[in-house]
Design a protein around this motif. Structure first.
Motif, PDB file in Angstrom:
ATOM      1  N   SER A  34       0.815  -1.213   0.000  1.00 49.29           N
ATOM      2  CA  SER A  34       0.000   0.000   0.000  1.00 49.29           C
ATOM      3  C   SER A  34       0.850   1.266   0.000  1.00 49.29           C
ATOM      4  O   SER A  34       0.355   2.345  -0.309  1.00 49.29           O
ATOM      5  N   VAL A  35       2.126   1.135   0.371  1.00 47.19           N
ATOM      6  CA  VAL A  35       3.033   2.285   0.349  1.00 47.19           C
ATOM      7  C   VAL A  35       3.434   2.550  -1.099  1.00 47.19           C
ATOM      8  O   VAL A  35       3.907   1.638  -1.788  1.00 47.19           O
ATOM      9  N   PRO A  36       3.250   3.766  -1.592  1.00 46.40           N
ATOM     10  CA  PRO A  36       3.569   4.059  -3.001  1.00 46.40           C
ATOM     11  C   PRO A  36       5.020   3.734  -3.339  1.00 46.40           C
ATOM     12  O   PRO A  36       5.935   3.906  -2.517  1.00 46.40           O
ATOM     13  N   GLN A  37       5.227   3.259  -4.556  1.00 39.85           N
ATOM     14  CA  GLN A  37       6.570   2.916  -5.005  1.00 39.85           C
ATOM     15  C   GLN A  37       7.485   4.132  -5.009  1.00 39.85           C
ATOM     16  O   GLN A  37       8.706   4.010  -4.858  1.00 39.85           O
ATOM     17  N   GLY A  38       6.893   5.314  -5.169  1.00 37.26           N
ATOM     18  CA  GLY A  38       7.689   6.532  -5.162  1.00 37.26           C
ATOM     19  C   GLY A  38       8.418   6.767  -3.857  1.00 37.26           C
ATOM     20  O   GLY A  38       9.475   7.416  -3.831  1.00 37.26           O
ATOM     21  N   GLN A  39       7.877   6.231  -2.745  1.00 39.45           N
ATOM     22  CA  GLN A  39       8.549   6.360  -1.454  1.00 39.45           C
ATOM     23  C   GLN A  39       9.878   5.609  -1.472  1.00 39.45           C
ATOM     24  O   GLN A  39      10.890   6.104  -0.965  1.00 39.45           O
ATOM     25  N   TRP A  40       9.878   4.408  -2.043  1.00 34.23           N
ATOM     26  CA  TRP A  40      11.111   3.634  -2.159  1.00 34.23           C
ATOM     27  C   TRP A  40      12.126   4.376  -3.038  1.00 34.23           C
ATOM     28  O   TRP A  40      13.307   4.496  -2.685  1.00 34.23           O
ATOM     29  N   GLU A  41      11.646   4.869  -4.174  1.00 34.41           N
ATOM     30  CA  GLU A  41      12.555   5.519  -5.122  1.00 34.41           C
ATOM     31  C   GLU A  41      13.144   6.795  -4.540  1.00 34.41           C
ATOM     32  O   GLU A  41      14.336   7.092  -4.716  1.00 34.41           O
ATOM     33  N   ALA A  42      12.318   7.571  -3.823  1.00 34.76           N
ATOM     34  CA  ALA A  42      12.822   8.798  -3.206  1.00 34.76           C
ATOM     35  C   ALA A  42      13.871   8.485  -2.142  1.00 34.76           C
ATOM     36  O   ALA A  42      14.886   9.182  -2.023  1.00 34.76           O
ATOM     37  N   ALA A  43      13.636   7.437  -1.369  1.00 30.09           N
ATOM     38  CA  ALA A  43      14.598   7.070  -0.337  1.00 30.09           C
ATOM     39  C   ALA A  43      15.903   6.568  -0.954  1.00 30.09           C
ATOM     40  O   ALA A  43      16.996   6.880  -0.462  1.00 30.09           O
ATOM     41  N   ARG A  44      15.813   5.802  -2.049  1.00 32.95           N
ATOM     42  CA  ARG A  44      17.032   5.332  -2.715  1.00 32.95           C
ATOM     43  C   ARG A  44      17.823   6.498  -3.282  1.00 32.95           C
ATOM     44  O   ARG A  44      19.064   6.478  -3.295  1.00 32.95           O
ATOM     45  N   SER A  45      17.113   7.507  -3.758  1.00 31.42           N
ATOM     46  CA  SER A  45      17.817   8.656  -4.312  1.00 31.42           C
ATOM     47  C   SER A  45      18.604   9.418  -3.252  1.00 31.42           C
ATOM     48  O   SER A  45      19.545  10.139  -3.571  1.00 31.42           O
ATOM     49  N   LEU A  46      18.223   9.243  -1.978  1.00 29.42           N
ATOM     50  CA  LEU A  46      18.960   9.868  -0.881  1.00 29.42           C
ATOM     51  C   LEU A  46      20.111   9.001  -0.388  1.00 29.42           C
ATOM     52  O   LEU A  46      20.817   9.372   0.547  1.00 29.42           O
ATOM     53  N   GLY A  47      20.278   7.832  -0.995  1.00 32.15           N
ATOM     54  CA  GLY A  47      21.388   6.958  -0.631  1.00 32.15           C
ATOM     55  C   GLY A  47      21.107   6.036   0.530  1.00 32.15           C
ATOM     56  O   GLY A  47      22.042   5.452   1.085  1.00 32.15           O
ATOM     57  N   LEU A  48      19.845   5.865   0.925  1.00 27.34           N
ATOM     58  CA  LEU A  48      19.508   4.980   2.037  1.00 27.34           C
ATOM     59  C   LEU A  48      19.504   3.533   1.567  1.00 27.34           C
ATOM     60  O   LEU A  48      19.035   3.232   0.462  1.00 27.34           O
ATOM     61  N   HIS A  49      19.980   2.622   2.426  1.00 25.74           N
ATOM     62  CA  HIS A  49      19.975   1.211   2.052  1.00 25.74           C
ATOM     63  C   HIS A  49      18.593   0.617   2.318  1.00 25.74           C
ATOM     64  O   HIS A  49      17.756   1.194   3.027  1.00 25.74           O
ATOM     65  N   ARG A  50      18.357  -0.597   1.794  1.00 22.20           N
ATOM     66  CA  ARG A  50      17.026  -1.186   1.791  1.00 22.20           C
ATOM     67  C   ARG A  50      16.472  -1.397   3.197  1.00 22.20           C
ATOM     68  O   ARG A  50      15.301  -1.123   3.462  1.00 22.20           O
ATOM     69  N   GLY A  51      17.332  -1.866   4.115  1.00 24.08           N
ATOM     70  CA  GLY A  51      16.861  -2.109   5.473  1.00 24.08           C
ATOM     71  C   GLY A  51      16.403  -0.835   6.167  1.00 24.08           C
ATOM     72  O   GLY A  51      15.374  -0.826   6.842  1.00 24.08           O
ATOM     73  N   LEU A  52      17.154   0.250   5.998  1.00 21.43           N
ATOM     74  CA  LEU A  52      16.784   1.517   6.614  1.00 21.43           C
ATOM     75  C   LEU A  52      15.522   2.085   5.980  1.00 21.43           C
ATOM     76  O   LEU A  52      14.678   2.670   6.673  1.00 21.43           O
ATOM     77  N   ILE A  53      15.391   1.921   4.676  1.00 22.05           N
ATOM     78  CA  ILE A  53      14.176   2.396   3.992  1.00 22.05           C
ATOM     79  C   ILE A  53      12.949   1.686   4.549  1.00 22.05           C
ATOM     80  O   ILE A  53      11.920   2.309   4.843  1.00 22.05           O
ATOM     81  N   PHE A  54      13.078   0.372   4.684  1.00 20.66           N
ATOM     82  CA  PHE A  54      11.934  -0.409   5.162  1.00 20.66           C
ATOM     83  C   PHE A  54      11.578  -0.047   6.597  1.00 20.66           C
ATOM     84  O   PHE A  54      10.403   0.128   6.930  1.00 20.66           O
ATOM     85  N   ARG A  55      12.596   0.114   7.456  1.00 23.37           N
ATOM     86  CA  ARG A  55      12.349   0.344   8.872  1.00 23.37           C
ATOM     87  C   ARG A  55      11.863   1.757   9.162  1.00 23.37           C
ATOM     88  O   ARG A  55      10.985   1.950  10.020  1.00 23.37           O
TER      89      ARG A  55
END
Length: 388
Positions: A280-301
């Motif tokens: 339910s979380v928009p895919q754009g949230q993942w992409e925006a977080a990756r663009s800031l250099g955050l790793h997958r675990g931190l993005i998820f948490r």
């Protein structure tokens, strides 16, 4: 301005019309008629019960039960009262429900995350598991697990999948801790004091949730180490001696079958809840977080999970309530839960109405308590930040 419409209350209308709407006298007569009908039925039932020597009421709760119960968490004998027998059934229900909710949450969350894996074999296996469990009746699953546990070998030939764990037709034996000299009471008092003091310390010193969790965990291990070093707490590992298994914690086949059946059934639903909440979380949230250099675990948490919890928490409440109510199917496999013991009490006393009322009141109380706790959590944590 004066409200205009069908829901508007006309100025100067009588009190009864304000309270009851249109045709208040008709509603009053209908309400009185329903009460009279229930009163007539109750009087008729009391008369018929009196003819067969049954006195309506709850006085039977103080009489001896005259039946044994195979599994009890408190002291009980056939000379104990019906009230104590019902308490035994309630504790058995609460035990299997609480442990089932915890294990189902752990397994369901793990399966939900695996369901979203990019590995097709893993995600496909979880999907097949979910479809199989969700499309078969729970009662059938309980019969399957009951037959499986009773088909295990005898104790002297018990399976030992890992050291210290035995599987036999007498039950499952696992390592356990044994408390001596009131150690259990000490842990209970310390836990209660910590539950009362930690929220006060958190507000007083503005501590973060992570610091509070760390302090709680450190305090728990300190208490365990202190009790172990003084000999008041010891680990007990099962061992095979002759034709029997001694030591450790023994789980009867009925309890094990019920627990496994409830956990497996609920975990399939929880897995879908977790998957839908994360998606339910928009895919754009993942992409925006990756663009800031955050790793997958931190993005998820830090980003995905807090938003997903707003969807997951209300549905998890329904899952916990369903698991608790589904525990009543224990009567089909011989586990002495609340329903089983109340059925026995009703058959022995003839107080069917009273016992049904007790059962309904207990399950309503449990459901309201679970809903209240989950709603508080949802309001305080899952929905935190919605108004910002």
């Amino acid at each position: 301005m004066t409200a205009i419409g069908p829901d508007a209350t006309a100025p100067g209308s009588p009190l009864l019309k304000n309270l009851l709407g249109e045709r208040p006298l008709t509603q009053i007569f209908l309400f009185v008629g329903v009460l009279a009908a229930f009163g007539f039925l109750g009087q008729t039932m009391a008369t018929n019960m009196g003819r067969v020597g049954i006195t309506p009421g709850f006085a039977f709760l103080s009489r001896p039960s005259n039946f044994e119960i195979g599994e009890t968490l408190i002291a009980y004998s056939s000379q104990s009262s019906f009230a104590r027998a019902i308490l035994v059934g309630l504790l058995n229900t609460l035990l299997v429900s609480a442990v089932g909710c915890i294990l189902a949450t752990i397994l369901g969350v793990s399966l939900g995350l695996a369901r979203m894996s990019e590995n097709p074999l893993l995600s496909g296996s979880v999907r097949a598991y979910v479809e199989l469990i969700r499309n078969t009746p729970l009662l059938l699953q309980l019969f399957f697990w009951s037959a499986t546990f009773h088909a295990l070998p005898a104790a002297r030939k018990a399976f030992e999948p890992v050291a210290g764990v035995y599987l036999s037709n007498r039950g499952i034996y696992i390592p356990a801790f044994r408390f001596e000299s009131g150690a259990a009471e000490a842990i209970a008092l310390i836990s209660l004091a910590a539950a009362l003091l930690l929220p006060l310390l958190r507000r007083r010193f503005a501590l973060s949730g992570r610091i509070v969790a760390t302090l709680s965990l450190a305090g728990f291990f300190l208490v365990i180490f202190t009790l172990a070093s003084t000999g008041n707490l010891r680990a007990e590992i099962p061992s095979l001696k002759g034709f029997n298994i001694t030591g450790g914690l023994s789980l009867t086949p009925e309890f094990a079958a019920l627990l496994v059946g409830l956990v497996v059934n609920a975990s399939a639903l929880i897995a879908e809840i977790v998957r839908s909440g994360i998606q339910s979380v928009p895919q754009g949230q993942w992409e925006a977080a990756r663009s800031l250099g955050l790793h997958r675990g931190l993005i998820f948490r830090k980003i995905v999970l807090p938003q997903a919890m707003r969807v997951i928490t209300p549905l998890m409440t329904s899952s916990y309530l369903s698991l608790t109510k589904n525990s009543s199917l224990a009567v089909a496999i011989g586990y002495p839960d609340l329903v089983s013991i109340i059925n026995t009490a009703a058959n022995q006393t003839g107080q069917a109405l009273e016992t049904i009322l007790i059962m309904a009141a207990v399950y309503l109380t449990i459901s309201f308590a679970v809903s209240f706790a989950m709603n508080r959590y949802n309001t305080r944590y899952a929905l935190k930040g919605l108004g910002r």
